[in-house]
Design a protein around this motif. Sequence first.
Motif, PDB file in Angstrom:
ATOM      1  N   ASN A  26      10.378 -15.584  29.384  1.00  0.00           N
ATOM      2  CA  ASN A  26      10.540 -14.745  28.205  1.00  0.00           C
ATOM      3  C   ASN A  26       9.316 -14.903  27.315  1.00  0.00           C
ATOM      4  O   ASN A  26       8.386 -15.661  27.627  1.00  0.00           O
ATOM      5  CB  ASN A  26      11.829 -15.109  27.455  1.00  0.00           C
ATOM      6  CG  ASN A  26      11.942 -16.602  27.204  1.00  0.00           C
ATOM      7  OD1 ASN A  26      10.959 -17.256  26.856  1.00  0.00           O
ATOM      8  ND2 ASN A  26      13.148 -17.144  27.387  1.00  0.00           N
TER       9      ASN A  26
ATOM     10  N   VAL B 103       8.464   3.959  19.104  1.00  0.00           N
ATOM     11  CA  VAL B 103       7.807   3.003  20.016  1.00  0.00           C
ATOM     12  C   VAL B 103       6.294   3.173  19.969  1.00  0.00           C
ATOM     13  O   VAL B 103       5.546   2.192  19.873  1.00  0.00           O
ATOM     14  CB  VAL B 103       8.323   3.193  21.455  1.00  0.00           C
ATOM     15  CG1 VAL B 103       7.596   2.249  22.408  1.00  0.00           C
ATOM     16  CG2 VAL B 103       9.820   2.964  21.522  1.00  0.00           C
TER      17      VAL B 103
ATOM     18  N   LYS C 290       4.159   1.538  17.282  1.00  0.00           N
ATOM     19  CA  LYS C 290       3.834   0.115  17.397  1.00  0.00           C
ATOM     20  C   LYS C 290       2.491  -0.118  18.095  1.00  0.00           C
ATOM     21  O   LYS C 290       1.995  -1.249  18.116  1.00  0.00           O
ATOM     22  CB  LYS C 290       4.926  -0.612  18.185  1.00  0.00           C
ATOM     23  CG  LYS C 290       6.338  -0.444  17.645  1.00  0.00           C
ATOM     24  CD  LYS C 290       6.522  -1.123  16.318  1.00  0.00           C
ATOM     25  CE  LYS C 290       7.964  -1.003  15.839  1.00  0.00           C
ATOM     26  NZ  LYS C 290       8.155  -1.653  14.518  1.00  0.00           N
TER      27      LYS C 290
ATOM     28  N   LEU D  73       8.686  -2.795  22.415  1.00  0.00           N
ATOM     29  CA  LEU D  73       9.354  -3.185  21.180  1.00  0.00           C
ATOM     30  C   LEU D  73       9.503  -4.704  21.070  1.00  0.00           C
ATOM     31  O   LEU D  73       9.307  -5.284  19.993  1.00  0.00           O
ATOM     32  CB  LEU D  73      10.736  -2.519  21.108  1.00  0.00           C
ATOM     33  CG  LEU D  73      10.728  -0.993  20.887  1.00  0.00           C
ATOM     34  CD1 LEU D  73      12.155  -0.449  20.978  1.00  0.00           C
ATOM     35  CD2 LEU D  73      10.113  -0.645  19.534  1.00  0.00           C
ATOM     36  N   ILE D  74       9.826  -5.351  22.187  1.00  0.00           N
ATOM     37  CA  ILE D  74       9.937  -6.815  22.161  1.00  0.00           C
ATOM     38  C   ILE D  74       8.568  -7.452  21.932  1.00  0.00           C
ATOM     39  O   ILE D  74       8.424  -8.402  21.156  1.00  0.00           O
ATOM     40  CB  ILE D  74      10.564  -7.321  23.476  1.00  0.00           C
ATOM     41  CG1 ILE D  74      12.010  -6.813  23.605  1.00  0.00           C
ATOM     42  CG2 ILE D  74      10.538  -8.841  23.526  1.00  0.00           C
ATOM     43  CD1 ILE D  74      12.640  -7.112  24.954  1.00  0.00           C
TER      44      ILE D  74
ATOM     45  N   GLN E 183       9.811   1.094  27.073  1.00  0.00           N
ATOM     46  CA  GLN E 183      10.064   1.128  25.627  1.00  0.00           C
ATOM     47  C   GLN E 183      10.565  -0.214  25.128  1.00  0.00           C
ATOM     48  O   GLN E 183      10.086  -0.736  24.096  1.00  0.00           O
ATOM     49  CB  GLN E 183      11.069   2.235  25.311  1.00  0.00           C
ATOM     50  CG  GLN E 183      10.568   3.642  25.574  1.00  0.00           C
ATOM     51  CD  GLN E 183      11.677   4.670  25.487  1.00  0.00           C
ATOM     52  OE1 GLN E 183      12.727   4.411  24.891  1.00  0.00           O
ATOM     53  NE2 GLN E 183      11.463   5.829  26.097  1.00  0.00           N
ATOM     54  N   ASN E 184      11.515  -0.805  25.832  1.00  0.00           N
ATOM     55  CA  ASN E 184      12.052  -2.111  25.419  1.00  0.00           C
ATOM     56  C   ASN E 184      10.978  -3.192  25.471  1.00  0.00           C
ATOM     57  O   ASN E 184      10.916  -4.079  24.606  1.00  0.00           O
ATOM     58  CB  ASN E 184      13.232  -2.496  26.304  1.00  0.00           C
ATOM     59  CG  ASN E 184      14.441  -1.608  26.071  1.00  0.00           C
ATOM     60  OD1 ASN E 184      14.563  -0.985  25.014  1.00  0.00           O
ATOM     61  ND2 ASN E 184      15.323  -1.539  27.058  1.00  0.00           N
ATOM     62  N   PHE E 185      10.136  -3.118  26.485  1.00  0.00           N
ATOM     63  CA  PHE E 185       9.069  -4.115  26.629  1.00  0.00           C
ATOM     64  C   PHE E 185       8.102  -4.043  25.452  1.00  0.00           C
ATOM     65  O   PHE E 185       7.688  -5.079  24.900  1.00  0.00           O
ATOM     66  CB  PHE E 185       8.342  -3.893  27.950  1.00  0.00           C
ATOM     67  CG  PHE E 185       7.226  -4.864  28.205  1.00  0.00           C
ATOM     68  CD1 PHE E 185       7.497  -6.191  28.479  1.00  0.00           C
ATOM     69  CD2 PHE E 185       5.901  -4.455  28.150  1.00  0.00           C
ATOM     70  CE1 PHE E 185       6.474  -7.096  28.712  1.00  0.00           C
ATOM     71  CE2 PHE E 185       4.877  -5.347  28.388  1.00  0.00           C
ATOM     72  CZ  PHE E 185       5.166  -6.670  28.659  1.00  0.00           C
TER      73      PHE E 185
ATOM     74  N   HIS F 289      12.662   3.695  29.917  1.00  0.00           N
ATOM     75  CA  HIS F 289      13.548   2.837  29.121  1.00  0.00           C
ATOM     76  C   HIS F 289      13.053   1.388  29.136  1.00  0.00           C
ATOM     77  O   HIS F 289      13.001   0.720  28.085  1.00  0.00           O
ATOM     78  CB  HIS F 289      14.971   2.923  29.671  1.00  0.00           C
ATOM     79  CG  HIS F 289      15.960   2.089  28.924  1.00  0.00           C
ATOM     80  ND1 HIS F 289      16.348   2.376  27.630  1.00  0.00           N
ATOM     81  CD2 HIS F 289      16.635   0.947  29.283  1.00  0.00           C
ATOM     82  CE1 HIS F 289      17.211   1.468  27.212  1.00  0.00           C
ATOM     83  NE2 HIS F 289      17.407   0.593  28.195  1.00  0.00           N
ATOM     84  N   ILE F 290      12.669   0.881  30.310  1.00  0.00           N
ATOM     85  CA  ILE F 290      12.171  -0.498  30.408  1.00  0.00           C
ATOM     86  C   ILE F 290      10.854  -0.637  29.656  1.00  0.00           C
ATOM     87  O   ILE F 290      10.610  -1.633  28.966  1.00  0.00           O
ATOM     88  CB  ILE F 290      12.011  -0.893  31.882  1.00  0.00           C
ATOM     89  CG1 ILE F 290      13.372  -0.886  32.590  1.00  0.00           C
ATOM     90  CG2 ILE F 290      11.349  -2.254  32.017  1.00  0.00           C
ATOM     91  CD1 ILE F 290      13.303  -1.181  34.066  1.00  0.00           C
TER      92      ILE F 290
END
Length: 560
Positions: free
Chosen positions: A26, A113, A116, A81-82, A77-79, A74-75
């Motif tokens: 992580n 997104v 950022k 943002l994290i 975008q999440n990556f 989707h993956i």
Amino acid sequence: MNYNKVQRDDDLEETVKDNIKKNQYNFLTLSAWYKEQLRSKSPKKKSKNKPALEMDKDAALVVIIPNVEGFSPHILQNFILIASGYINSLPLVFVFGVATAVCALHRSLPYHVSSKLCNEVFHSQPSTAYLNQVLEKVVLTSTCPFQLDDKTFKLLTDIFLFYDLSVYGFIQHYKYCMMEHFFNCDHNVLCCSISELSQNIKSLSKEQLEELRQLPSFRRYVDTLPKKEKAPLLLDDHHFKEVLEELMTELHGYLLNLHTYLRCLHTLTASLPKSPLGKQLREVYNMAICCDISESPQFRECFQLLGFQSREELLDKLGKVLGFLESASSNMSVKVSHLKDVQEELSKYYTSIANMGIEATEQPLKSPSKIDIGENINRYQLKEKLLELSRKQKPLSAYEETRKNLLDYLAGSVFPQFLVPPTNVPFNEVFFFNNVARVKRHIVGTPRAAIHMALNNPHYYLECKCCKLDKTSSIIPSMPDICIVYKLHLECGRLINMYDWLQAFLAIVNPSELGEEQRDVAPEIQARFTRAVAELQFLGFIKPSKRKTDHVTRLTWGAS
């Protein structure tokens, strides 16, 4: 000291791999690892007033996503943002590979997104540019003794340009040609640098010397010698080795001349209108090794166009040519005295043209001379006088005269002497690979022929005794079902009756004792037939017929 540093990094990576499990991968772990890396590489204390991103901008973490279009939005975008939550501790740089247009990235990332990110667009060169760099800096050089003949070189470039545009694929094909060259002939050990040539010649066995004597280029060379010199070359191994070393040294000199003057010719002709000899060095090379390029119509057309070059353009090209000659003459591994002679001669032309001045580049305008036609002159006499005046050549300016002499020197003395095809040079087979048929058979796939061979004669690939055929046209029940169905379909016309086809399949796989028609078919055999027909349809040999529901249409035709 550097070794210890590398060893410490390797030990650290191994420790991280051993101690961290997959479920612990992580951003917290990544941040801790990054700080450890900075601490080990930069032990000096940093200023507390500087923000983390500014301090660590030279040690950014680069994440490359080569195919954004194929990545899950989707993956992704999440990556992002994290990752944005760790920007103060991790200086991340994302490199997105977009094959189409930048709008593809905007479609994948909504505003909340993309806001950022600080986007910066850059483009890579086309693959043809990378191929030209590989050829000009590695392959088409005198320091690389292994060369390709015109047909093989054209095959590899055609595969690149018209099939895959893959530089990696071109390099792999080039390696295969090199493997074939050295694997098939032991005497190709002489395809080496000139510093290793003498030692390799001494290590040749009697069989290898005999192979060298059988080369076609050497046989042609022997035919040009007087009778007294032929016998020692063919019978005395010691004398043959001495002559072999001389000829191989001359071959190295030929290779140096070829690539040096090819670059000179390419520099002079690449920017000409319509580029008769081509815009790339590989095009000039391919023409030069397949024929006498100085006798080609493209060569003559180029020098006609060079006759209209301005003073500035000619000086620029001539300066680049002199640079190539100076670089080649610094190679003292082979005799390059003629290169210095050509360099000195061209330097004189360059100095002469440079000292002329702009005023000498153009012919001063003169008022047209008056024609004394007299009082009593007819139309025919006037025409004759005008034709006579038109035949008189205008006097050339100093620049035009120098330019004409320069081009005559290059086209008449330099390029015809040094740009000769390699087939005229003894032992050219040692350097130039010419087995294009074997390479084409292994590199260029022929899927239809391979599929036909596999289905018509499976023993060719399987090499099992159960599929071995006495005749190519025979069919045995031990063959795979698709092979039986395929060979049966070759006996049919355009439309194939499915029921008749099934009965023929049963007659081979499960023949009846009386040879009668089998109406009750076992489900297992029917399933095997259905699967084989479906596989043929998938391969493109048949398709369902719209005219008759119980028929299929045959799509391919060829020798059975």
